[in-house]
Design an enzyme around this catalytic site. Sequence first.
Site, PDB file in Angstrom:
ATOM      1  N   ASP A 256       0.863  -1.183   0.000  1.00  0.00           N
ATOM      2  CA  ASP A 256       0.000   0.000   0.000  1.00  0.00           C
ATOM      3  C   ASP A 256       0.897   1.230   0.000  1.00  0.00           C
ATOM      4  O   ASP A 256       1.765   1.384   0.860  1.00  0.00           O
ATOM      5  CB  ASP A 256      -0.905   0.006   1.232  1.00  0.00           C
ATOM      6  CG  ASP A 256      -1.922   1.140   1.171  1.00  0.00           C
ATOM      7  OD1 ASP A 256      -3.030   0.902   0.680  1.00  0.00           O
ATOM      8  OD2 ASP A 256      -1.588   2.264   1.613  1.00  0.00           O
ATOM      9  N   LEU A 257       0.712   2.101  -0.997  1.00  0.00           N
ATOM     10  CA  LEU A 257       1.573   3.280  -1.109  1.00  0.00           C
ATOM     11  C   LEU A 257       1.292   4.271   0.017  1.00  0.00           C
ATOM     12  O   LEU A 257       0.141   4.477   0.411  1.00  0.00           O
ATOM     13  CB  LEU A 257       1.356   3.961  -2.462  1.00  0.00           C
ATOM     14  CG  LEU A 257       1.682   3.134  -3.714  1.00  0.00           C
ATOM     15  CD1 LEU A 257       1.430   3.963  -4.963  1.00  0.00           C
ATOM     16  CD2 LEU A 257       3.129   2.636  -3.693  1.00  0.00           C
ATOM     17  N   ASP A 299      -4.229   2.444  -4.884  1.00  0.00           N
ATOM     18  CA  ASP A 299      -2.774   2.443  -4.746  1.00  0.00           C
ATOM     19  C   ASP A 299      -2.307   1.169  -4.039  1.00  0.00           C
ATOM     20  O   ASP A 299      -1.296   1.172  -3.336  1.00  0.00           O
ATOM     21  CB  ASP A 299      -2.309   3.683  -3.985  1.00  0.00           C
ATOM     22  CG  ASP A 299      -2.932   3.776  -2.584  1.00  0.00           C
ATOM     23  OD1 ASP A 299      -3.919   3.057  -2.330  1.00  0.00           O
ATOM     24  OD2 ASP A 299      -2.423   4.552  -1.765  1.00  0.00           O
TER      25      ASP A 299
END
Length: 386
Positions: A256-257, A299
């Site tokens: 997960d960004l 993302d």
Amino acid sequence: MFYQIEHTVGSTIYFVICILFILVSRIPRTNDGARLWAAAIFFALLARLSLLLHAQQSNLELTLVSYAALSVLEKALLVAGVLQFYGLKPGQVWLWAGTLAAELWLLLVLLTDIPLWAGRASLVVFNLAYLGCFAFVIVKHRQMMPIVFMTAAAVAAALLTLHWLSYPLMYLMPSWQLPGFMIGTGLTLVLYLALLAAILFSLQKRLLDAEEKALELAHHDPLTGLKNKRYLHNIFEKAVLLANRPHQLMAIFYIDLDNFKPINDKAGHGTGDEVLKVVAERLRSSTRSTDICARIGGDEFIIIATQLENHTQVQEVANKLVTQLAEDVVIGNKAYSLGASIGISLYPENGNELKQLIEQADAAMYQIKQAGKRGYKFCDSDPRSH
């Protein structure tokens, strides 16, 4: 009697083939060569019917010219079809110019005192030229569409070329007329059936290519080009087979960004999309060809790493991912700082099903988020931030 029977049988065969070509040509997006070949066999049918209609007439010159004019049109359309089949449109200008000249010559034979043998000779020359051109196009462009059926059509055309050389024998030796027309009918049948098979084969190939493209689109994320979640579920069983090899592991990395939402909010979704493309490329460069990279939404990304030797190698992959994703992403003239929180689950230590493994890795990733972001964590272990 036998003469009429042979032409009746020949006309019936041509009629059936003509119907088949018409039906195939009506299939959407069929190669335009099919329509031209349908027209060609139609004129071959008319040529045969002209022999039947004039069989009882004494006007041999009219019979010859009618048959020759229709036969020339058939061969011209045959060549036009193969040019269209291979996408060679420029050559058709000369083809139709030659056809017009041939038809005008035959009209002169009918209307003037030109000897009948000159009409017969011109029919042979025209057919030799067209059939030779047909076979030449296929041989020259065989690499464009290497279909065995087109090779068969070229061979049939070459044999028909040789057969037309015997055409004068039909008038010098009347007993040769029946076997001569039978041989010509047989070779023509082989020629057009080969062309029909080639069209059907190209249709099949088009359908298979379309199906493959549809499957490719169904398994890929349209923005980044990475695999999607559906593909992960389809490929998981194959990945498990690799993981079951002695002394090898399979790891699920749930990524997960960090700090991606502010980029979308401030710079816009267009910039956010460009950032995701850069991230996808970094994931590809950080993994091996045996690993599977997928975007599962927003993302969030998943990597299935196979053929890993030990836990240390899993950590090496995780460290590389954290390092790569921590580097600034430059879009235009502006740099954006990201980072990534990564949760890791192992097969079969943390589960035997993909859904379970993803949930375990997701839970580990969430703990990294709570611990300050930018790092990785194995299931049921202490966070390791970097």
